[in-house]
Design an enzyme around this catalytic site. Structure first.
Site, PDB file in Angstrom:
ATOM      1  NE  ARG A  42      35.280  32.782  12.567  1.00 35.51           N
ATOM      2  CZ  ARG A  42      36.059  33.185  13.553  1.00 35.51           C
ATOM      3  NH1 ARG A  42      36.280  34.474  13.755  1.00 35.51           N
ATOM      4  NH2 ARG A  42      36.622  32.304  14.359  1.00 35.51           N
ATOM      5  CE  LYS A 203      42.622  35.554  17.963  1.00 40.98           C
ATOM      6  NZ  LYS A 203      41.144  35.531  17.918  1.00 40.98           N
ATOM      7  N   GLY A 380      39.330  29.892  13.667  1.00 43.23           N
ATOM      8  CA  GLY A 380      39.359  30.576  12.379  1.00 43.23           C
ATOM      9  C   GLY A 380      40.513  30.093  11.509  1.00 43.23           C
ATOM     10  N   GLY A 403      38.370  30.292  20.077  1.00 45.44           N
ATOM     11  CA  GLY A 403      38.278  30.316  21.531  1.00 45.44           C
ATOM     12  C   GLY A 403      36.914  29.809  21.994  1.00 45.44           C
TER      13      GLY A 403
END
Ligand code: 3PG
Length: 423
Positions: A42, A203, A380, A403
């Protein structure tokens, strides 16, 4: 190209004081007593925009969040290791500040010279960020004279550091943001069918909601990783000490339904829906694992491990946990993926950080690679997994957004885009 998106090249940035909003939510780990970035993808993704700003003689102030601190500083979520890695990648000094607002920040910003780069501390160390505090938005909006928004992985969120600053300042999208949007939109314009979605990861609170949209978009959804535990639990299947994400509301303005309630509702909704993928392959719309790799702990020495099939799950000791999908599941999921023309995979299906629990994710990756499907990966952790095993180039596109890619593909509108489109 994304039609109507305002980008870096649409305005003059010469000598501007730019608030560069990026998504440096990267994994960090302690090695030799120091925190280091263990996957810099990233950070690397932001380099083209940063280089463009340097070429334009800009003063660059970088804003991001890392992890989910509960509105107060946390040692392991400080951005110092990120500043170090960024400095190595951009070959320039990056000055890291200890806050993102306040008198010290104001002083440092006032002393900036063209081409200086400042990285502000994790914006989520302030409770006002998640509380969507209007005054906090105003303070953040004094950090630059315009915003270059390159934070694709955080662009699905509606907070002071996303929409708040965009509302207040002239804003354009960075190169990375543009690339993510245009690639994902073009790949998903008319997905070839069968369209198979694989959802895993830890998540869950956000993902489970998007499952609802994928029920109408995708032909089959394969569940793995910690998300599967919720579906087992609501069916009364033993999960021992397996990870279950606590109900968290990261979107305080909306009411969130409990994860388990949503899982139950989705199971009910799909219980009689089967999809025929070819001779002998009539599969449920929502597919759950048939077996798991269970262990006494997730890492460290002397881990005891065994395969447990769901039919015989009463043998799972109470303090053991499921840490990967088992071999029967991998084979079953691979037979389904083989039929796909489009695959979207978000979230590893096991705790791949420990080698004993990476076989499931590796099996899924190999099945996708050997299929003829257009493959889009997001998240990620998925991206860290593919990087760890040098598989990134084998897929059509690996998005940096978790997300964000999920919500974009499920058809959700991003509030940040309201401010980044030409009117
Ligand atoms: C990500 O890593 O996907 C983003 O930083 C989003 O973070 P959040 O889900 O904690 O809001």
């Amino acid at each position: 190209m994304v039609i109507g998106l305002k980008t870096l090249k649409d305005i003059s940035l010469k000598n501007k004081h730019v608030l560069f909003r990026t998504a440096y939510d990267v994994p960090v780990e302690k090695k030799g007593g120091r925190w280091i970035v263990s996957d810099d993808t990233r950070i690397a993704a932001s380099i083209p925009s940063l280089k463009y700003l340097l070429k334009n003689n800009c003063k660059i102030v970088i804003l991001t969040w890392l992890g989910r601190p509960a509105g107060k500083p946390e040692e392991k979520l400080k951005l110092d290791p990120v500043a170090k890695r960024l400095s190595e990648l951009i070959h320039r000094k990056v000055k890291k500040l200890n806050d993102c607002i306040g008198p010290d920040v104001d002083r440092a910003l006032a002393a900036m010279k063209p081409k200086d780069i400042i990285l502000l501390e994790n914006v989520r160390f302030h409770l006002e960020e998640e509380a969507c505090d209007e005054k906090f938005s105003q303070k953040l909006s004094t950090l630059g004279e315009c915003v270059v928004f390159d934070a694709f992985a955080q662009s699905h969120r509606d907070y002071p550091s996303t929409t708040g600053i965009l509302k207040a300042l002239p804003s354009v999208a960075g190169f990375h943001m543009e690339k993510e949007l245009s690639t994902l939109q073009s790949l998903m314009k008319k997905p070839k069918v069968p369209f198979i979605v694989i959802l895993g990861g830890a998540k869950i609170s956000d993902k489970i909601e998007t499952l609802r949209s994928f029920l109408s978009l995708a032909d089959v959804i394969l569940i793995g990783g910690a998300m599967a535990h919720n579906f087992l639990k609501v069916q009364g299947i033993k999960i021992g000490a397996s990870y279950i994400e606590k109900d968290v509301s990261l979107t305080p303005k909306k009411e969130t339904q409990s994860i388990l309630q949503t899982a139950e509702e989705l199971l009910k909704k799909t219980k009689d829906t089967f999809v025929n993928l070819g001779p002998g392959l009539n599969v449920p719309k929502l597919v759950l694992p048939l077996d798991f790799v269970a262990a006494s702990r997730k890492d460290g020495p002397s881990i005891e491990i065994k395969n447990i099939s769901i039919e015989h799950n009463s043998t799972l000791p109470r303090d053991w946990m499921y840490l990967d999908i088992g071999p029967k599941t991998v084979a079953y999921y691979a037979s389904i993926i083989k039929k796909a023309k489009t695959v979207f995979w978000n979230g590893p299906v096991g705790y791949f950080e420990t080698d004993q629990f990476c076989a499931g994710s590796k099996g899924i990756a190999q099945a996708i690679i050997h299929s003829k499907a257009t493959s889009i990966l997001g998240g990620g952790d998925t991206q860290s997994f593919t990087k760890k095993y040098h598989l990134t180039k084998k897929f059509t596109f690996v998005s940096t957004g978790g997300g964000a890619s999920l919500e974009l593909l499920s058809g959700k509108e991003f509030p940040v885009l309201t401010y980044l489109m030409k009117s």
